[in-house]
Design a protein around this motif. Sequence first.
Motif, mmCIF file in Angstrom:
data_model
loop_
_atom_site.group_PDB
_atom_site.id
_atom_site.type_symbol
_atom_site.label_atom_id
_atom_site.label_comp_id
_atom_site.label_asym_id
_atom_site.label_seq_id
_atom_site.Cartn_x
_atom_site.Cartn_y
_atom_site.Cartn_z
ATOM 1 N N ARG A 67 0.784 -1.220 0.088
ATOM 2 C CA ARG A 67 0.097 -0.048 -0.102
ATOM 3 C C ARG A 67 0.897 1.269 -0.154
ATOM 4 O O ARG A 67 0.386 2.438 -0.443
ATOM 5 C CB ARG A 67 -1.057 -0.016 1.121
ATOM 6 C CG ARG A 67 -1.994 1.178 1.278
ATOM 7 C CD ARG A 67 -2.805 0.912 2.629
ATOM 8 N NE ARG A 67 -2.108 0.684 3.850
ATOM 9 C CZ ARG A 67 -2.789 0.340 4.881
ATOM 10 N NH1 ARG A 67 -4.114 0.171 4.912
ATOM 11 N NH2 ARG A 67 -2.238 0.501 5.988
ATOM 12 N N ALA A 68 2.142 1.190 0.501
ATOM 13 C CA ALA A 68 2.899 2.423 0.667
ATOM 14 C C ALA A 68 3.292 2.747 -0.902
ATOM 15 O O ALA A 68 3.258 4.078 -1.206
ATOM 16 C CB ALA A 68 4.147 1.958 1.447
ATOM 17 N N LEU A 69 3.304 1.878 -1.620
ATOM 18 C CA LEU A 69 3.639 1.991 -3.155
ATOM 19 C C LEU A 69 2.591 2.985 -3.821
ATOM 20 O O LEU A 69 2.744 3.757 -4.509
ATOM 21 C CB LEU A 69 4.118 1.037 -3.900
ATOM 22 C CG LEU A 69 5.442 0.177 -3.471
ATOM 23 C CD1 LEU A 69 5.619 -0.813 -4.256
ATOM 24 C CD2 LEU A 69 6.622 1.207 -3.284
ATOM 25 N N ARG A 70 1.407 2.354 -3.324
ATOM 26 C CA ARG A 70 0.135 2.984 -4.119
ATOM 27 C C ARG A 70 0.276 4.628 -3.667
ATOM 28 O O ARG A 70 -0.272 5.494 -4.302
ATOM 29 C CB ARG A 70 -1.060 2.152 -3.595
ATOM 30 C CG ARG A 70 -1.169 0.856 -4.262
ATOM 31 C CD ARG A 70 -2.781 0.521 -4.559
ATOM 32 N NE ARG A 70 -3.471 0.564 -3.205
ATOM 33 C CZ ARG A 70 -3.339 -0.487 -2.451
ATOM 34 N NH1 ARG A 70 -2.711 -1.562 -2.649
ATOM 35 N NH2 ARG A 70 -4.129 -0.598 -1.255
ATOM 36 N N ALA A 123 6.286 1.656 -15.864
ATOM 37 C CA ALA A 123 4.969 2.357 -15.131
ATOM 38 C C ALA A 123 4.320 1.171 -14.984
ATOM 39 O O ALA A 123 3.701 1.056 -14.024
ATOM 40 C CB ALA A 123 4.306 3.083 -16.133
ATOM 41 N N ARG A 124 4.347 0.128 -15.690
ATOM 42 C CA ARG A 124 3.494 -1.284 -15.579
ATOM 43 C C ARG A 124 4.255 -2.074 -14.454
ATOM 44 O O ARG A 124 3.221 -2.506 -13.885
ATOM 45 C CB ARG A 124 3.391 -2.024 -17.003
ATOM 46 C CG ARG A 124 2.567 -3.418 -17.012
ATOM 47 C CD ARG A 124 2.691 -3.937 -18.393
ATOM 48 N NE ARG A 124 2.147 -5.068 -18.229
ATOM 49 C CZ ARG A 124 1.672 -5.726 -19.101
ATOM 50 N NH1 ARG A 124 2.269 -5.517 -20.491
ATOM 51 N NH2 ARG A 124 0.845 -6.896 -19.106
ATOM 52 N N ALA A 125 5.399 -1.925 -14.527
ATOM 53 C CA ALA A 125 5.928 -2.692 -13.189
ATOM 54 C C ALA A 125 5.874 -2.079 -11.859
ATOM 55 O O ALA A 125 5.526 -2.714 -10.961
ATOM 56 C CB ALA A 125 7.426 -2.888 -13.591
ATOM 57 N N ALA A 126 5.474 -0.827 -12.059
ATOM 58 C CA ALA A 126 5.246 -0.064 -10.838
ATOM 59 C C ALA A 126 3.976 -0.338 -10.192
ATOM 60 O O ALA A 126 3.800 -0.590 -9.093
ATOM 61 C CB ALA A 126 5.468 1.445 -11.018
ATOM 62 N N LEU A 127 2.986 -0.248 -11.181
ATOM 63 C CA LEU A 127 1.693 -0.478 -11.009
ATOM 64 C C LEU A 127 1.316 -1.993 -10.482
ATOM 65 O O LEU A 127 0.566 -2.404 -9.441
ATOM 66 C CB LEU A 127 0.847 -0.416 -11.985
ATOM 67 C CG LEU A 127 0.483 1.154 -12.503
ATOM 68 C CD1 LEU A 127 -0.033 1.369 -13.777
ATOM 69 C CD2 LEU A 127 -0.411 2.014 -11.497
ATOM 70 N N ALA A 128 2.262 -3.143 -10.953
ATOM 71 C CA ALA A 128 2.094 -4.431 -10.545
ATOM 72 C C ALA A 128 2.899 -4.630 -9.165
ATOM 73 O O ALA A 128 2.146 -5.309 -8.430
ATOM 74 C CB ALA A 128 2.946 -5.240 -11.532
ATOM 75 N N LEU A 129 3.640 -3.836 -8.860
ATOM 76 C CA LEU A 129 4.337 -3.949 -7.323
ATOM 77 C C LEU A 129 3.124 -3.371 -6.451
ATOM 78 O O LEU A 129 3.235 -3.691 -5.324
ATOM 79 C CB LEU A 129 5.545 -3.134 -7.445
ATOM 80 C CG LEU A 129 6.887 -3.735 -7.810
ATOM 81 C CD1 LEU A 129 8.164 -3.016 -8.094
ATOM 82 C CD2 LEU A 129 7.296 -4.962 -7.001
ATOM 83 N N ALA A 130 2.753 -2.130 -6.728
ATOM 84 C CA ALA A 130 1.854 -1.460 -5.788
ATOM 85 C C ALA A 130 0.424 -2.330 -5.609
ATOM 86 O O ALA A 130 0.046 -1.932 -4.459
ATOM 87 C CB ALA A 130 1.532 0.019 -6.531
ATOM 88 N N GLY A 131 0.155 -2.988 -6.407
ATOM 89 C CA GLY A 131 -1.230 -3.756 -6.384
ATOM 90 C C GLY A 131 -2.424 -3.188 -6.776
ATOM 91 O O GLY A 131 -2.222 -1.944 -6.800
ATOM 92 N N PRO A 132 -3.342 -3.734 -6.868
ATOM 93 C CA PRO A 132 -4.734 -3.211 -7.594
ATOM 94 C C PRO A 132 -5.165 -2.310 -6.560
ATOM 95 O O PRO A 132 -4.976 -2.418 -5.453
ATOM 96 C CB PRO A 132 -5.627 -4.266 -7.851
ATOM 97 C CG PRO A 132 -5.296 -5.170 -7.101
ATOM 98 C CD PRO A 132 -3.600 -5.186 -6.878
ATOM 99 N N GLY A 133 -6.286 -1.467 -7.094
ATOM 100 C CA GLY A 133 -6.993 -0.476 -6.006
ATOM 101 C C GLY A 133 -6.745 1.007 -6.335
ATOM 102 O O GLY A 133 -6.018 1.466 -6.788
ATOM 103 N N LEU A 134 -7.968 1.619 -5.645
ATOM 104 C CA LEU A 134 -7.738 3.198 -5.714
ATOM 105 C C LEU A 134 -6.684 3.580 -4.532
ATOM 106 O O LEU A 134 -6.262 2.943 -3.795
ATOM 107 C CB LEU A 134 -9.095 3.547 -5.314
ATOM 108 C CG LEU A 134 -10.272 3.460 -6.315
ATOM 109 C CD1 LEU A 134 -11.506 3.717 -5.784
ATOM 110 C CD2 LEU A 134 -9.938 3.796 -7.706
#
Length: 439
Positions: A46-49, A117-128
Amino acid sequence: MADAAHRIVELADHALSTPFPLRVRAWDGSEAGPPGAPVLVIRRRRALRRLLWKPGELGLARAYVSGDLDVDGDFYEALGLLSGLFWEREEGPAQGTAAAVRRTAGVLRDPANYRVARAALALAGPGLPPPPPPEELRRRTGIAHSRPRDKAAIAHHYDVGNDFYSLVLGPSMVYSCAVWEGERTTLEEAQSAKLDLVCRKLGLRPGMRLLDVGCGWGSMVLHAVEHYGVHATGVTLSTEQAAFARKRIAEAGLTDRIDIRVQDYRDVKDGPYDAISSIGMAEHVGSERYREYAQALYGLLRPGGRLLNHQIARRPLRDEESYHIDEFIDRYVFPDGELAPVGSTVARLEEAGFEVRDVEALREHYGRTLRAWVRNLEDAWGAAARATSAGRARVWRLYMAASALAFERNRIGVNQVLAVRTGPDGDPGMPATRTAWLS
């Protein structure tokens, strides 16, 4: 996701266009980054999000306050390394932060960096984006620096709890820069020295009337009455501060000499006073209201009366129109607080009619003061968290440690400006040299 730390460091290197200076320990137990460096502990994805949705200092602060992110190692060293990512040599603090945000956000928008960018989103996990920690002030009503909004802003910062502040500030209960006279000086001695310096600059003598604007927990008025024999009035917008100050004054047997009011400085009408102290209060006034502040204090002084204005200052920018308030400080610490260059402060005081007689910089002293407060907080961490909340304690640790570094690195300063309301003939009513009026 078995090697999240390496992927995070790689992403950070791309986003910042420079090697990430901290070691990273991720939620999966993996570590990467320079050996021996402080460790940025990312406990939850969640910290990455938080960082992706709000690149820069605010995203980092939210991650730290919520406990999603922590530091293992020297906290000051870690903050110093991180601040280097947001500050640029040729830019001021506001522009430096904005540049880092642009760099990070730009990586995520640039088609050439789609893979990153895609890797960052994958690491951060789904969600708002996760909701901000509850300690953040998110809703404000009314006009900035109106009386009701100022009162709400002060309550957010100062009505955290007297027990909490007692743990952080120590017995002196002084929440402003101390004056350190030697290596072995204690925090209590340094705060007493600061209060005495203010009293001497104001030329206090028995029987004088002193107004302390933003009186806090009553330390200044108590010192002035006990050591200089004045009659004092202290005003604050914090009900908790006022209750604490009145209790201290009653215990000292000085209720007939000190009046503590929950009152806006703009509503004080019982002048003239012989002297006015304003210690760490003017930062809350706002640039648009500063002339009103200066005029109000000028009107409350008798001719020959002195004002001691103790105030944090920021460095001037090449383009003053580009200045914006630090988001973390504004949302978590000092809502609606504003810093101005010391030259602007002096100019506004003179425009109100004051003659500025002396300006003393105390920048190095504030770095040491803040480190002492951080040490107090860390030594009493469990009690401090119970007195308010774990998140609030983390807010104070982060803001005080980061502020200590800002003072030490000359990004912000603090100054005592001594001004006088001269008589009709221009007589300031004080000696012509600092040595004489400090004696």
